[in-house]
Scaffold this motif. Structure first.
Motif, short mmCIF file in Angstrom:
data_model
loop_
_atom_site.label_atom_id
_atom_site.label_comp_id
_atom_site.label_asym_id
_atom_site.label_seq_id
_atom_site.Cartn_x
_atom_site.Cartn_y
_atom_site.Cartn_z
N VAL A 175 18.53 -27.62 48.57
CA VAL A 175 19.71 -26.84 48.19
C VAL A 175 20.80 -27.81 47.77
O VAL A 175 21.29 -28.60 48.58
CB VAL A 175 20.20 -25.96 49.36
CG1 VAL A 175 21.42 -25.15 48.93
CG2 VAL A 175 19.09 -25.04 49.83
N PRO A 187 25.29 -24.82 54.72
CA PRO A 187 24.24 -23.95 55.26
C PRO A 187 23.92 -24.32 56.70
O PRO A 187 23.86 -25.50 57.06
CB PRO A 187 23.05 -24.20 54.33
CG PRO A 187 23.31 -25.53 53.73
CD PRO A 187 24.79 -25.69 53.65
N SER A 189 21.32 -22.65 59.25
CA SER A 189 19.95 -22.73 59.73
C SER A 189 19.04 -21.89 58.85
O SER A 189 19.50 -21.09 58.04
CB SER A 189 19.87 -22.24 61.18
OG SER A 189 20.35 -20.90 61.29
N TRP A 190 17.75 -22.06 59.02
CA TRP A 190 16.77 -21.38 58.21
C TRP A 190 15.60 -20.92 59.07
O TRP A 190 15.37 -21.42 60.17
CB TRP A 190 16.25 -22.30 57.09
CG TRP A 190 15.61 -23.57 57.58
CD1 TRP A 190 16.25 -24.74 57.89
CD2 TRP A 190 14.23 -23.79 57.85
NE1 TRP A 190 15.34 -25.67 58.33
CE2 TRP A 190 14.09 -25.11 58.31
CE3 TRP A 190 13.08 -23.00 57.73
CZ2 TRP A 190 12.86 -25.67 58.67
CZ3 TRP A 190 11.86 -23.55 58.08
CH2 TRP A 190 11.75 -24.88 58.54
N LYS A 191 14.84 -19.96 58.54
CA LYS A 191 13.68 -19.43 59.22
C LYS A 191 12.71 -18.88 58.17
O LYS A 191 13.15 -18.33 57.16
CB LYS A 191 14.08 -18.32 60.21
CG LYS A 191 12.94 -17.71 60.99
CD LYS A 191 13.48 -16.68 61.98
CE LYS A 191 12.34 -16.02 62.77
NZ LYS A 191 12.86 -15.07 63.79
N VAL A 192 11.44 -19.02 58.41
CA VAL A 192 10.43 -18.53 57.47
C VAL A 192 9.85 -17.22 57.99
O VAL A 192 9.47 -17.12 59.16
CB VAL A 192 9.29 -19.56 57.28
CG1 VAL A 192 8.27 -19.05 56.25
CG2 VAL A 192 9.85 -20.89 56.83
N PHE A 221 15.00 -20.17 64.42
CA PHE A 221 15.84 -20.72 63.37
C PHE A 221 15.97 -22.22 63.59
O PHE A 221 16.06 -22.70 64.73
CB PHE A 221 17.23 -20.07 63.39
CG PHE A 221 17.26 -18.70 62.78
CD1 PHE A 221 17.46 -18.54 61.41
CD2 PHE A 221 17.07 -17.57 63.56
CE1 PHE A 221 17.48 -17.29 60.84
CE2 PHE A 221 17.09 -16.31 63.00
CZ PHE A 221 17.29 -16.16 61.63
N ASN A 223 17.94 -25.91 62.08
CA ASN A 223 19.08 -26.40 61.31
C ASN A 223 18.61 -27.11 60.04
O ASN A 223 17.58 -27.77 60.01
CB ASN A 223 19.91 -27.37 62.15
CG ASN A 223 20.63 -26.67 63.27
OD1 ASN A 223 20.97 -25.48 63.18
ND2 ASN A 223 20.89 -27.38 64.35
N PHE A 224 19.41 -26.97 58.97
CA PHE A 224 19.16 -27.69 57.73
C PHE A 224 19.30 -29.19 57.94
O PHE A 224 20.01 -29.65 58.84
CB PHE A 224 20.18 -27.27 56.66
CG PHE A 224 19.78 -26.07 55.86
CD1 PHE A 224 19.18 -26.21 54.62
CD2 PHE A 224 19.99 -24.79 56.35
CE1 PHE A 224 18.81 -25.10 53.88
CE2 PHE A 224 19.63 -23.68 55.62
CZ PHE A 224 19.04 -23.83 54.38
N TYR A 232 21.11 -30.32 50.86
CA TYR A 232 20.49 -29.85 52.09
C TYR A 232 19.04 -29.47 51.81
O TYR A 232 18.70 -29.04 50.70
CB TYR A 232 21.24 -28.64 52.64
CG TYR A 232 22.70 -28.92 52.95
CD1 TYR A 232 23.10 -29.32 54.21
CD2 TYR A 232 23.67 -28.80 51.96
CE1 TYR A 232 24.43 -29.59 54.50
CE2 TYR A 232 25.00 -29.07 52.23
CZ TYR A 232 25.37 -29.47 53.50
OH TYR A 232 26.70 -29.73 53.77
N SER A 233 18.19 -29.60 52.81
CA SER A 233 16.78 -29.31 52.60
C SER A 233 16.12 -28.81 53.87
O SER A 233 16.63 -29.00 54.98
CB SER A 233 16.04 -30.55 52.08
OG SER A 233 16.01 -31.55 53.08
N PHE A 234 15.00 -28.15 53.69
CA PHE A 234 14.12 -27.83 54.81
C PHE A 234 12.69 -27.81 54.29
O PHE A 234 12.45 -27.63 53.10
CB PHE A 234 14.50 -26.51 55.49
CG PHE A 234 14.31 -25.28 54.65
CD1 PHE A 234 13.11 -24.58 54.67
CD2 PHE A 234 15.35 -24.79 53.87
CE1 PHE A 234 12.94 -23.42 53.92
CE2 PHE A 234 15.19 -23.64 53.11
CZ PHE A 234 13.98 -22.95 53.13
#
Length: 257
Positions: A175, A187, A189-192, A221, A223-224, A232-234
């Protein structure tokens, strides 16, 4: 006859701090070889340990294997890292499933299932891989099926290789903020969601995961990652094993990586 065949692991060149290293993604600790006759019934099977794989210069990406089998029209399949992995096959492990294979149709029914449902990380440097023998002068269809003719000559070296590909895709999202239009955005946090829990062991045209219950959400979740330059990435791992990519907007993916 006794024959010798070469082995090669296809590349997966995505490296991030939360994942296995590039070298670890290449590791080949064992290999289960199945050779089918012209009628696609098993005529030979062998489980080879890491000591038998003759890694080239201690490189876990390449090697060779010598076996004794019968000559003639054959279909050769290889499955790597069958005893140490983060998968299972139904109620049994992959090794036990492969021991029960009697023909090519049986092999194509074997499903690799996540031992921990919703797992998007790989903590063991032993990713399950599968592939076929690709003869040097074989057609695309013959390579896909692992077809070759084993010569009736002892100590022959087959012209070609078993090319192994992982059941896991390693996916990275980056990102990058447009600083000219965005004053501040961080950003969190992220989750799939809808992670497939299983895949066919061998590459096929159809999916093993078809029911709604075959897809689950990742557990938490996360963190990025920030590279301190506004990027930013995951990344995560996900099961997939298709022969070819689907076309979209007139375009297709042409390379494995």
């Amino acid at each position: 006859v006794q024959i010798k065949m070469d082995l090669s692991v296809s590349g997966m060149d995505v490296i991030t701090s939360r994942s296995l290293t590039e070298e670890q993604e290449y590791n080949m600790y064992d290999l289960y070889v199945l050779i089918f006759d012209k009628d696609k019934n098993v005529k030979f099977r062998k489980y080879a340990t890491v000591e038998e794989l003759n890694h080239t210069g201690n490189n876990p990406t390449f090697g060779s294997l010598s076996i004794t089998t019968t000559s003639g029209e054959s279909y050769i399949y290889g499955i790597a890292n069958v005893k140490t992995n983060e998968m299972k096959a139904g109620s049994t492990d992959l090794f036990e499933q492969l021991e029960g294979v009697s023909n090519l149709a049986d092999l194509q029914k074997v499903e690799a299932v996540l031992a921990v449902s919703g797992n998007i990380e790989r903590n063991q440097a032993s990713l399950v891989m599968s592939g076929t023998f690709e003869g040097t002068d074989a057609t695309a269809q013959q390579k896909e099926e692992g077809y070759c003719v084993i010569p009736a000559t002892d100590n022959a070296v087959l012209s070609g290789k078993i090319y192994l590909k992982r059941l896991d895709s390693h996916i990275t999202f980056n990102v990058k903020l447009d600083n000219s239009n965005i004053i501040s955005f961080i950003p969190g946090s992220w989750k799939v969601y809808n992670v497939p829990t299983k895949s066919y062991l061998t590459a096929q045209e159809s999916d093993a995961a078809t029911a709604a219950s075959d897809y689950v959400d990742a557990h938490e979740f996360i963190n990025f990652q920030d590279d301190n330059n506004g990027k930013y990435s995951f990344d995560f791992y996900m099961l997939e094993n298709r022969k070819e990519s689907k076309a979209y907007d007139g375009k297709t993916i042409t390379t494995y990586s």
